[in-house]
Design an enzyme around this catalytic site. Structure first.
Site, PDB file in Angstrom:
ATOM      1  N   CYS A  41       0.844  -1.197   0.000  1.00  0.00           N
ATOM      2  CA  CYS A  41       0.000   0.000   0.000  1.00  0.00           C
ATOM      3  C   CYS A  41       0.885   1.255   0.000  1.00  0.00           C
ATOM      4  O   CYS A  41       1.995   1.253   0.527  1.00  0.00           O
ATOM      5  CB  CYS A  41      -0.903   0.004   1.233  1.00  0.00           C
ATOM      6  SG  CYS A  41      -2.083   1.386   1.247  1.00  0.00           S
ATOM      7  N   ASP A  43       0.402   3.783   1.695  1.00  0.00           N
ATOM      8  CA  ASP A  43       0.329   4.389   3.030  1.00  0.00           C
ATOM      9  C   ASP A  43       1.723   4.792   3.534  1.00  0.00           C
ATOM     10  O   ASP A  43       2.650   3.980   3.512  1.00  0.00           O
ATOM     11  CB  ASP A  43      -0.312   3.369   3.985  1.00  0.00           C
ATOM     12  CG  ASP A  43      -0.706   4.001   5.308  1.00  0.00           C
ATOM     13  OD1 ASP A  43       0.185   4.545   6.002  1.00  0.00           O
ATOM     14  OD2 ASP A  43      -1.898   3.960   5.645  1.00  0.00           O
ATOM     15  N   ARG A  45       2.889   5.113   6.352  1.00  0.00           N
ATOM     16  CA  ARG A  45       3.392   4.409   7.543  1.00  0.00           C
ATOM     17  C   ARG A  45       3.951   3.032   7.212  1.00  0.00           C
ATOM     18  O   ARG A  45       4.553   2.374   8.059  1.00  0.00           O
ATOM     19  CB  ARG A  45       2.245   4.245   8.558  1.00  0.00           C
ATOM     20  CG  ARG A  45       1.651   5.554   9.027  1.00  0.00           C
ATOM     21  CD  ARG A  45       0.306   5.330   9.700  1.00  0.00           C
ATOM     22  NE  ARG A  45      -0.681   4.773   8.761  1.00  0.00           N
ATOM     23  CZ  ARG A  45      -1.922   4.441   9.098  1.00  0.00           C
ATOM     24  NH1 ARG A  45      -2.329   4.581  10.344  1.00  0.00           N
ATOM     25  NH2 ARG A  45      -2.755   3.953   8.190  1.00  0.00           N
ATOM     26  N   HIS A  97      -1.977  -4.079   5.029  1.00  0.00           N
ATOM     27  CA  HIS A  97      -1.688  -3.614   6.396  1.00  0.00           C
ATOM     28  C   HIS A  97      -2.968  -3.288   7.143  1.00  0.00           C
ATOM     29  O   HIS A  97      -3.938  -2.794   6.550  1.00  0.00           O
ATOM     30  CB  HIS A  97      -0.746  -2.392   6.366  1.00  0.00           C
ATOM     31  CG  HIS A  97      -1.383  -1.152   5.814  1.00  0.00           C
ATOM     32  ND1 HIS A  97      -1.840  -0.133   6.624  1.00  0.00           N
ATOM     33  CD2 HIS A  97      -1.674  -0.777   4.548  1.00  0.00           C
ATOM     34  CE1 HIS A  97      -2.358   0.821   5.861  1.00  0.00           C
ATOM     35  NE2 HIS A  97      -2.272   0.461   4.589  1.00  0.00           N
ATOM     36  N   CYS A 100      -5.671   0.126   7.199  1.00  0.00           N
ATOM     37  CA  CYS A 100      -5.583   0.628   5.825  1.00  0.00           C
ATOM     38  C   CYS A 100      -6.800   1.510   5.527  1.00  0.00           C
ATOM     39  O   CYS A 100      -7.943   1.043   5.545  1.00  0.00           O
ATOM     40  CB  CYS A 100      -5.515  -0.535   4.833  1.00  0.00           C
ATOM     41  SG  CYS A 100      -5.325   0.011   3.119  1.00  0.00           S
TER      42      CYS A 100
HETATM   43 CO    CO Z   1      -3.391   1.148   3.024  1.00  0.00          CO
END
Ligand code: CO
Length: 208
Positions: A41, A43, A45, A97, A100
């Site tokens: 992803c 993302d 993080r 994750h 998400c």
């Molecule tokens: Co995500």
């Protein structure tokens, strides 16, 4: 963190690498031979290299919202093809994750513009596994399970590609489904039964 700070960090990083190995970047420039294709992803993080502890050159990385491997995503299809056919990776990882936001958005009723068609693929995963998901009464648990099932479905989407099917005939290539838990930092192996999933998928999606 501002832009100037990033360039300062980069200078420090270059110095650090060169102090250990003066040829570090020269060696990197000679080519790559990664063992892993990591699909994860976008993302902020979920930093692929950092969470796996891999160095530059060890993982070929593709990231998008909710770690999707869509049939009509030319970028994803190209990455898989290039990694399997040219880089000859033997491990393809789909890493979702927990927490998400892409998956969360797909669980809600909201018009998100251009995100609608993208997240519709996540809703398709929900529809495929509706019976199991709807039986989970705790909403957080249902959210986590959809994240895991989405990883599983994206692993299946990897197997649907001709290049992966061809590679499987020729060598020991494997697809892995993982989840990164943002709340603990732990990487969880979903231990998908690759051979079983491959054979089930090939029943319908065999190309080569
Ligand atoms: Co995500």
């Amino acid at each position: 963190m501002d832009v100037a700070g990033i360039f300062e960090n980069n200078r420090k990083w270059v110095d650090e690498k060169l102090s250990v190995d003066p040829d570090y970047f020269k060696t990197l420039s000679e080519g790559q031979n990664p063992e892993f294709l990591y699909i994860g992803c976008s993302d902020s993080r979920v930093t692929a290299e950092e969470l796996m502890g891999v160095k530059p050159g060890q993982a070929f990385v593709y990231r998008n919202i909710a770690n999707m491997v869509s049939n009509n995503d030319l970028s994803a299809q190209t990455v898989v093809s290039y990694a399997v056919t040219h880089l000859k990776v033997n491990h393809i990882v789909v890493c979702g994750h927990y927490y998400c936001t892409g998956i969360k958005a797909a669980m809600q009723s909201a018009d998100l513009g251009i995100l609608n068609p993208w997240l519709r693929s996540v809703r398709d995963v929900y529809r495929l596994h509706k019976t199991e998901l709807n039986a989970i009464t705790n909403e957080d648990e249902r959210y986590k399970r959809l994240i895991e099932l989405n990883v599983l479905e994206q692993c299946i989407n990897v197997i649907k590609t001709a290049d992966v099917q061809k590679a499987y005939k020729e060598r020991n290539i494997k697809v892995h489904g993982w989840v990164f838990d943002v709340g603990t930092g732990k990487l969880i192996d979903l231990k998908i039964d690759f051979d079983k999933i491959l054979h089930q998928t090939m029943e319908i999606y065999r190309i080569v």
